[in-house]
Enzyme design. Sequence first.
Site, mmCIF file in Angstrom:
data_model
loop_
_atom_site.group_PDB
_atom_site.id
_atom_site.type_symbol
_atom_site.label_atom_id
_atom_site.label_comp_id
_atom_site.label_asym_id
_atom_site.label_seq_id
_atom_site.Cartn_x
_atom_site.Cartn_y
_atom_site.Cartn_z
ATOM 1 N N HIS A 112 65.025 -85.023 63.905
ATOM 2 C CA HIS A 112 65.542 -84.395 62.564
ATOM 3 C C HIS A 112 67.282 -84.359 62.751
ATOM 4 O O HIS A 112 68.091 -83.379 61.880
ATOM 5 C CB HIS A 112 65.209 -82.841 62.880
ATOM 6 C CG HIS A 112 63.617 -82.651 62.524
ATOM 7 N ND1 HIS A 112 63.037 -81.593 62.236
ATOM 8 C CD2 HIS A 112 62.817 -83.722 61.947
ATOM 9 C CE1 HIS A 112 61.869 -81.934 61.962
ATOM 10 N NE2 HIS A 112 61.582 -83.041 61.791
ATOM 11 N N ASN A 153 51.805 -84.526 54.136
ATOM 12 C CA ASN A 153 52.445 -85.609 53.680
ATOM 13 C C ASN A 153 52.396 -85.863 52.085
ATOM 14 O O ASN A 153 53.179 -86.706 51.554
ATOM 15 C CB ASN A 153 51.003 -86.766 53.997
ATOM 16 C CG ASN A 153 50.990 -87.144 55.515
ATOM 17 O OD1 ASN A 153 51.961 -86.858 56.164
ATOM 18 N ND2 ASN A 153 49.833 -87.453 55.852
ATOM 19 N N HIS A 191 53.636 -89.213 61.975
ATOM 20 C CA HIS A 191 52.627 -88.842 61.199
ATOM 21 C C HIS A 191 51.185 -89.576 61.484
ATOM 22 O O HIS A 191 50.269 -89.089 61.216
ATOM 23 C CB HIS A 191 52.769 -88.586 59.778
ATOM 24 C CG HIS A 191 53.677 -87.274 59.401
ATOM 25 N ND1 HIS A 191 53.518 -86.589 58.440
ATOM 26 C CD2 HIS A 191 54.398 -86.711 60.280
ATOM 27 C CE1 HIS A 191 54.389 -85.639 58.286
ATOM 28 N NE2 HIS A 191 54.916 -85.732 59.545
ATOM 29 N N ARG A 215 59.381 -91.024 60.488
ATOM 30 C CA ARG A 215 58.565 -89.965 60.451
ATOM 31 C C ARG A 215 57.143 -90.396 60.159
ATOM 32 O O ARG A 215 55.954 -89.770 60.512
ATOM 33 C CB ARG A 215 58.962 -89.081 59.218
ATOM 34 C CG ARG A 215 58.059 -87.865 58.840
ATOM 35 C CD ARG A 215 58.664 -86.659 58.055
ATOM 36 N NE ARG A 215 58.103 -85.668 57.689
ATOM 37 C CZ ARG A 215 57.419 -85.409 56.592
ATOM 38 N NH1 ARG A 215 57.574 -86.204 55.507
ATOM 39 N NH2 ARG A 215 56.731 -84.322 56.606
HETATM 40 C C1 HEM Z 1 58.278 -80.478 66.128
HETATM 41 C C2 HEM Z 1 57.479 -80.480 64.873
HETATM 42 C C3 HEM Z 1 57.962 -80.857 63.434
HETATM 43 C C4 HEM Z 1 57.870 -80.524 62.312
HETATM 44 C C5 HEM Z 1 57.355 -78.861 62.011
HETATM 45 C C6 HEM Z 1 58.655 -81.126 61.183
HETATM 46 C C7 HEM Z 1 58.464 -81.045 59.990
HETATM 47 C C8 HEM Z 1 59.133 -81.606 59.047
HETATM 48 C C9 HEM Z 1 59.359 -81.414 57.800
HETATM 49 C C10 HEM Z 1 58.874 -80.195 56.896
HETATM 50 C C11 HEM Z 1 60.168 -82.407 57.165
HETATM 51 C C12 HEM Z 1 60.565 -82.472 55.688
HETATM 52 C C13 HEM Z 1 59.586 -83.147 54.817
HETATM 53 C C14 HEM Z 1 59.643 -82.871 53.298
HETATM 54 O O1 HEM Z 1 60.377 -81.987 53.235
HETATM 55 O O2 HEM Z 1 59.546 -83.732 52.419
HETATM 56 C C15 HEM Z 1 60.426 -83.096 58.330
HETATM 57 C C16 HEM Z 1 61.255 -84.482 57.986
HETATM 58 C C17 HEM Z 1 61.521 -85.402 59.061
HETATM 59 N N1 HEM Z 1 60.675 -85.388 60.092
HETATM 60 FE FE1 HEM Z 1 59.731 -83.824 61.089
HETATM 61 N N2 HEM Z 1 58.870 -82.257 61.974
HETATM 62 C C18 HEM Z 1 58.453 -82.235 63.299
HETATM 63 C C19 HEM Z 1 58.673 -83.217 64.276
HETATM 64 C C20 HEM Z 1 58.963 -84.382 63.997
HETATM 65 C C21 HEM Z 1 58.754 -85.616 64.791
HETATM 66 C C22 HEM Z 1 58.345 -85.449 66.247
HETATM 67 C C23 HEM Z 1 59.599 -86.894 64.424
HETATM 68 C C24 HEM Z 1 59.778 -88.205 64.948
HETATM 69 C C25 HEM Z 1 59.968 -88.324 65.934
HETATM 70 C C26 HEM Z 1 60.001 -86.275 63.026
HETATM 71 C C27 HEM Z 1 60.634 -87.065 62.133
HETATM 72 C C28 HEM Z 1 61.166 -86.372 61.033
HETATM 73 C C29 HEM Z 1 61.925 -87.452 59.907
HETATM 74 C C30 HEM Z 1 63.007 -88.553 60.510
HETATM 75 C C31 HEM Z 1 62.056 -86.571 58.944
HETATM 76 C C32 HEM Z 1 63.094 -86.904 57.520
HETATM 77 C C33 HEM Z 1 62.401 -87.795 56.855
HETATM 78 C C34 HEM Z 1 62.707 -88.249 55.411
HETATM 79 O O3 HEM Z 1 64.057 -88.066 55.159
HETATM 80 O O4 HEM Z 1 62.269 -89.152 54.746
HETATM 81 N N3 HEM Z 1 59.616 -84.942 62.869
HETATM 82 N N4 HEM Z 1 59.711 -83.078 59.343
#
Ligand code: HEM
Length: 328
Positions: A201, A102, A74, A70
Amino acid sequence: MATRAATSAARCGSGAAVLLMLLAVLAGTSSAQLSTGFYSYSCPGVYDAVKSVMQAAIAREQRMGASILRLFFHDCFVQGCDASLLLDDTASFQGEKMATPNNGSVRGFEVIDAIKSAVEKVCPGVVSCADILAIAARDGVVSLGGPSWDVKVGRRDSTTASFSGANNNIPPPTSGLANLTSLFAAQGLSQKDMVALSGAHTIGLARCTNFRAHVYNDTNIDGAFARTRQSGCPRTSGSGDNNLAPLDLQTPTVFENNYYKNLVCKKGLLHSDQELFNGGSTDAQVQSYVSSQSAFSADFVTGMIKMGDIMPLTGSNGEIRKNCRRIN
Ligand code: HEM
Ligand SMILES: *[C@@H]1O[C@H](CO)[C@@H](O)[C@H](O)[C@H]1NC(C)=O
Ligand SMILES: *[C@@H]1O[C@H](CO)[C@@H](O)[C@H](O)[C@H]1NC(C)=O
Ligand SMILES: *[C@@H]1O[C@H](CO)[C@@H](O)[C@H](O)[C@H]1NC(C)=O
């Protein structure tokens, strides 16, 4: 109809060119491109150094593979993949870490620091923090069972960051399909890339504050699943905002296509997740990844390489930071 419902219940579960490049670099031009061989002579040891620190970090906490992936996303969506996200705020410098997507959410910076230290021991002053992030993101995916790919490198590190860019370019989880598509298009990524990259995800966790509205107010969600997630996420904001739930309900530490299997069962955790399978133009792509893990893996890799190509600093632009948290 009955057969269809039965099938759906069964699937969803019930209840529960090297010389030219060298010349370009020597000429100090900014048109140099990333390549997989950039460190072949200057730092061939970088790959082992990154991998061993990543593997140790994931052995301590499996979620770290997700967190680093992530960070790369970002970083790349804000003035390109230039490690701008890694810069700490100071009294006179506003970085990206406190921007809405973030703040209180991005994590893993200590692991990046540990990797940078290990890499500096092998070849001081050679490898950028931006490239370390790109390689570490790949290694995290591989460690959790996902596909591998050759990472293009040669990025340099920014001397600037953009707080407003972090707020405006990174999609919020309240986004609808059209907004998701346009925010990716603004980075040169297609809707197909967006759907494939969202498969990230399949690993990691999200906070209640980001899925509360979806599990309480949306109707395109499996009832039992909504109740399960409500139970760990109080309706009223404030309390429990940071309570965590897995983005992929069964296997948040395994990188496979289960994320898409959840979507067709209306078990996406975020509003934005479920938008990818909600009767719109991306339903067919989601279905194709449900049927074919290899199709997902191939498109995810293509997307990661494209995302890694967003506006890199090359040639004599930017710098190789000594410490990923500060400009030299
Ligand atoms: C398509 C639009 C996307 C949205 C709206 C989105 C939104 C989010 C949100 C809201 C979270 C949870 C953050 C939290 O609650 O602290 C999250 C977690 C995550 N996102 Fe996305 N995301 C998107 C695309 C992506 C992409 C393109 C990637 C990587 C290629 C990605 C990788 C991740 C990962 C791996 C997590 C978990 C991180 C952790 O457990 O520390 N996301 N995302
Ligand atoms: C970041 O989060 C902290 C803790 O929730 C909060 O106190 C602070 O105001 C937030 N910063 C910004 C810039 O929103
Ligand atoms: C989605 O896009 C529309 C039109 O550009 C805009 O008005 C709206 O605020 C956006 N919503 C989100 C959640 O980004
Ligand atoms: C659900 O929607 C109502 C009406 O729009 C709103 O007042 C409430 O805050 C929402 N609840 C959540 C948890 O988002």
